[in-house]
Design an enzyme around this catalytic site. Structure first.
Site, PDB file in Angstrom:
ATOM      1  N   GLY A  94      41.863  30.092   9.025  1.00 14.18           N
ATOM      2  CA  GLY A  94      41.893  31.525   8.744  1.00 14.18           C
ATOM      3  C   GLY A  94      43.104  32.182   9.378  1.00 14.18           C
ATOM      4  CB  ILE A 108      36.721  25.901  29.346  1.00 15.52           C
ATOM      5  CG1 ILE A 108      38.018  26.540  29.859  1.00 15.52           C
ATOM      6  CG2 ILE A 108      36.970  25.028  28.111  1.00 15.52           C
ATOM      7  CD1 ILE A 108      38.681  27.519  28.912  1.00 15.52           C
ATOM      8  CB  THR A 159      36.664  22.805  20.571  1.00 18.68           C
ATOM      9  OG1 THR A 159      35.850  23.420  21.570  1.00 18.68           O
ATOM     10  CG2 THR A 159      35.870  21.731  19.856  1.00 18.68           C
ATOM     11  N   GLY A 207      38.120  34.734  25.377  1.00 22.46           N
ATOM     12  CA  GLY A 207      38.653  34.141  24.152  1.00 22.46           C
ATOM     13  C   GLY A 207      39.868  33.257  24.421  1.00 22.46           C
ATOM     14  N   GLY A 220      41.370  31.464  21.400  1.00 20.17           N
ATOM     15  CA  GLY A 220      41.943  31.067  20.112  1.00 20.17           C
ATOM     16  C   GLY A 220      43.356  31.550  19.871  1.00 20.17           C
ATOM     17  CD  GLU A 221      43.764  36.296  18.308  1.00 25.21           C
ATOM     18  OE1 GLU A 221      43.968  36.778  17.192  1.00 25.21           O
ATOM     19  OE2 GLU A 221      43.262  36.959  19.239  1.00 25.21           O
TER      20      GLU A 221
END
Ligand code: FES
Ligand code: FES
Lengths: 177, 732
Positions: free
Chosen positions: B245, B620, B625, B693, B695-696
């Site tokens: 995405g 974490i 992942t 977070g 992911g970025e």
């Protein structure tokens, strides 16, 4: 001709050891034949232009971008797709290594990566040189550099590249150096 | 029963620390991994029903004007073609993230080159594609269209709320011992998820089911219903597997609405997949940016002033604008500060969120500027950053919830062998290769978004987690299963996570790095409630209950869960919402990057040889992942530094390089065996998991480490990204 008046072709395909008879529009790519006509959706469509490798399958043992070739050109050919390499509970060593090394995230490029790697390992074993093989005459080794180079036709936007290399190294018994 | 938590206060008790199953945080393989590696995971276009028809979108070939007519009748007469859809409900472009309502629906009013104007539907894909290629549009192009942000006639908006100033930056610049005042530019980028946007629509009476490739289903359902003018409860979206995405699938997109309209009209299921070229042209891009950065430092290299002004672009009526300066207000010290934000209103493919909107490009420019400051001040780049870590958020005067930048910098420098770097550029040479080292800081704001999840403990003592959350490669299946396994004392094999169905409790969705922490909190709360129900059954206090390996243990009693349940099942919902915690403290994640590059003195080609990322993001949840997310982010950074660049035709703004042969994503050979270190951290202000977070984070500033390394290798300072061969060799 189909009912609508488009030319069609009868094509006999041996896919994953099973015979399929396809009667499809001659414009149907091998990829769309697999995905849309035969229900083998493991092969993915990322670009439809031979630019991403998501659709990689093995045709007579060699890796091919199935979006770049028409199904009707493969009458009598032997095709192996990701579904033919293993299934849940019975993974191929490469598939197992991809899971263990997290050689994917979204998983969309993954069938193409695994099909491509399956053939790539054979290419190295057969001594085919690549751009990074020392002098083009020596026998290529299964190294990080060779694997990265030879897997560069398979894009991964999740960018699992280092894990893909590790998975291939482990499954094929290559060297880290 | 629902357990609810609004994050107004920190959660001091680290509840997961009390648990004994030992799975949370572990590098566990993805539970859906087997399906993905065998090609059995079904993505949006992979469960086509028997009589499914295919649609192909038609794009506009002008950048502004009107679509007067289409030769519908000619096309509808072609073999197999069933319908040409030119419905007024078709979308002009995808909804912005979390819009929850339809975006602009105007297919006859053209606003950009590549805008969808029609859908051709046929019995087969080949027929539909042929029809879409043959269609002739009667277009009335406007004579004057502004397509370039630097066009003097471009309307420039300066939103009041997005400007900020404290102290006197000009004065600080005059009085500083060392200054930097430079312009940096970054080009447009695309998410380029490998699965193109695709939707399969089918109706049962007035109820629509859509298999789609989407990130935020509860919003997408509302957007789709609004676009079609039907009730939300008549829409079900399924997206159990999403082929990437990176922001591009946040909002409902044109193919979904088109498929739904066509399917309703024809009474058959209709599948529409965007072509890769459609994805480039019709899906929201990351805006190009032009940034002026001013840094003023005293003779010790301590910042006394920071100015960061950005110009971005979007269509006139799109609400989103790339928040370039998002990290600048809190990352470094400096009492005199100025933030500027301007938006050029131009007619290109509209802009929206692409992985880490804001920091991805803004921090990259800031971190190149910091490298320039290190150069002029003669202070080591790592040391310079260490000297500028503020005690509290310098813009808002509030404390940090936790702060790990210093640790990330020192850990990274040591692990990478930073001390071996010669600060003088161009000193290390291996044959025709010039070698250099560079580094940069990483930072990304942290968010919590309202989220719900249901957990059921079945009478056999297995757990089922259910939410409309998505796993777009982020590891949701793994981390939610791990949370439930940990909280309920179950082996991973006894937990099943069901995702991607709007029939399930509404989650945050995947975006802004908030998915795992927000939705994980909902799962955690549901599990807490189930634990309470177990305590009731066993008449014990919550603190006296231990759950492990499918058994409940209280004192010296050890009962299998199935036996305790005695044929009954337990179920609970968790519900979390953001609260005042967001305003009381500054929450962010931090990290550092170190890169070694080799630049070819003959060709100007840059190869990244080694790269290290050190990150802290609270607890974490899965080390495997999480690491993969960081690899992905850093690889985006390598692309941003060296190859990725949307090129627009100067005359009509169309995207020239709208495929993977021309828009250069990093390939395997472009990426070294990246090293990742995840630091131990807990953030009690974030949520009860104390997780943030990730992911970025890995893309925020990564490109700067590479570009700074190019400078160290060659002495060439590239301020106009990407650092392609021509720019490097031109400076040698
Ligand atoms: S789909 Fe065939 S190479 Fe991309
Ligand atoms: S795993 Fe997502 S593109 Fe490779």
């Amino acid at each position: 001709m189909n009912a609508a008046g488009n030319p069609t072709a009868q094509t006999q395909l041996a896919i994953n050891g099973r015979d399929y008879r396809l009667d499809a529009d001659t414009r149907t790519t091998l990829l769309d034949a697999l995905r849309t006509h035969l229900g083998l959706t493991g092969s993915k469509k990322g670009c439809d232009h031979g630019q991403c490798g998501a659709c990689t399958v093995l045709v007579n043992g060699r890796r091919v971008n199935s979006c770049l070739t028409l199904a009707c050109m493969h009458d009598g050919d032997e095709i192996v797709t990701i579904e033919g390499l293993g299934k849940p509970g019975q993974l191929s060593p490469l598939q197992e290594a991809f899971v263990r090394h997290d050689g994917f995230q979204c998983g969309y490029c993954t069938p193409g990566q695994i099909c491509s790697a399956t053939a790539m390992i054979e290419e190295i074993a057969a001594g085919w040189p690549s751009h990074v093989t020392d002098d083009g005459t020596g026998k290529p080794q299964l190294t990080v550099e060779e694997i990265s180079e030879r897997m560069s036709g398979n894009l991964c936007r999740c960018a699992a590249y280092p894990n893909i290399v590790d998975a291939i190294l482990e499954a094929a018994g290559g060297k880290r150096a | 029963m629902t357990l609810h938590l609004k994050m107004d206060e920190p959660v001091d008790r680290d509840r997961l620390e009390d648990m004994v199953q030992g799975v949370i945080g572990e590098p566990i393989d993805r539970p859906e991994g087997e399906l993905k590696v065998t090609g059995r995971a079904p993505y949006a276009m992979e469960q086509l029903p028997e009589n499914c028809h295919h649609g192909v979108l038609v794009r506009s070939t002008i950048s502004k004007g009107r679509l007067a007519d289409l030769d519908k009748t000619t096309i509808e007469a072609l073999p197999g073609i069933r319908l040409v859809v030119t419905d007024r409900r078709l979308l002009r472009n995808p909804a912005q993230g979390m819009a929850g309502e339809a975006p602009v629906q105007e297919t006859d009013n053209i606003h950009f080159f590549g805008q969808p104007v029609a859908l051709v539907v046929a019995e087969t894909f080949e027929q539909a594609r042929h029809g879409a290629q043959r269609i002739v549009q009667q277009l009335q192009a406007d004579t004057k269209v502004v397509v370039n942000p630097d066009d003097p006639e471009a309307e420039i908006e300066t939103p009041r709320k997005k400007q900020a100033s404290t102290g006197d930056l000009d004065k600080a610049m005059r009085e500083a011992a060392f200054t930097v005042d430079q312009h940096y530019t970054t080009p447009g980028h695309v998410s380029a998820a490998m699965e193109p946007h695709a939707s399969l629509a089918s109706w049962d009476g007035d109820s629509l089911t859509l298999h789609g490739s989407y990130q935020m289903l509860r919003f997408n359902r509302a957007e789709l219903a609004d676009a079609l003018g039907i009730d939300e409860d008549k829409v079900r979206i399924l997206a159990p597997y999403v082929g990437g995405g990176f922001g591009s699938k946040l909002g409902i997109a044109p193919e979904a609405v088109a498929a739904a309209i066509a399917s309703k009209e024809l009474g058959v299921p209709v599948a529409v997949a965007m072509t890769r070229q459609n994805v480039f042209e019709m899906v929201l891009r990351r805006s190009e940016t032009s940034q002026r950065i001013r840094l003023a430092a005293d003779k010790e290299g301590r910042l006394i002033g920071i100015g960061h002004e950005a110009l971005v672009s979007n269509l006139p009526d799109e609400s989103f604008s790339e928040p370039v300066t998002q990290a600048t207000p809190f990352l470094y010290r400096g009492e005199n500060r100025l933030i500027g934000h301007r938006i050029a209103r131009i007619h290109r493919t509209p802009a929206g969120s692409v992985r880490a909107p804001g920091e991805a490009v803004g921090l990259t420019a800031l971190e190149i500027a910091l490298d320039e400051l290190a150069e002029v001040s003669g202070i080591d780049p790592v040391e310079l950053r260490l000297r500028n870590i503020p005690e509290e958020d310098p813009s808002q005067g509030i404390p940090f919830s936790s702060h790990t930048l210093a640790e990330a910098l020192t850990t990274g420098a040591e692990r990478f062998g930073w001390e071996s770097r010669d600060p003088k550029p161009g000193t290390v040479r291996e044959g025709e290769w010039m070698i250099g080292l560079g580094m940069a800081s990483a930072a990304r704001v942290n968010m919590l978004i309202e989220s719900k999840a249901r957990v059921t403990l079945t009478s056999e003592g297995r757990a089922v987690v259910e939410t409309d959350m998505t796993d777009i490669g982020t590891g949701t299946y793994a981390v939610l299963s791990q949370l439930a396994a940990e909280m309920l004392g179950l082996p991973m094999t006894e937990v099943e996570t069901r995702l991607g169905d709007t029939g399930l409790p509404p989650a945050s969705g995947s975006g802004g790095s908030f998915g795992a922490a927000s939705n994980g909190t909902a799962v955690f709360l549901a599990c807490e409630e189930i634990r309470r129900q177990i305590c009731e059954k066993l008449t014990c206090e919550p603190d006296d209950l231990t759950l492990k390996d499918g058994h409940a243990i209280v004192g010296n009693r050890r009962v299998p869960l199935a036996e305790m349940l005695d044929g009954a099942e337990l179920s609970a919902e968790g519900h979390t919402e953001p609260g005042d915690a967001e305003d009381k403290v500054r929450q962010a994640t931090y990290g550092s990057y170190f890169a070694e590059v080799a630049v070819n003195a003959v060709t100007g080609e840059t190869r990244v040889r080694r790269m290290l990322g050190v990150f802290a993001a609270g607890r974490i949840l899965n080390a495997k992942t999480a690491r993969s997310q960081c690899l992905g982010g850093m690889t985006f950074g390598i692309g941003m530094a060296l190859t990725e660049e949307l090129l627009h035709d100067k005359r009509d703004g169309h995207i020239v390089n709208r495929d993977f042969a021309e828009y250069h994503l990093p390939v395997n050979a472009d990426v070294p065996q990246i090293d990742i270190v995840l630091l131990e951290e807990r953030d009690r202000w974030a949520n009860p998991l104390q997780a943030k977070g990730i992911g970025e984070l890995g893309i925020c500033g990564a490109a700067a480490a590479v570009v700074n390394a190019v400078h160290n290798a060659t002495g060439v300072r590239v301020r106009d990204l990407p650092a392609t061969l021509d720019k490097v060799i031109g400076g040698l």
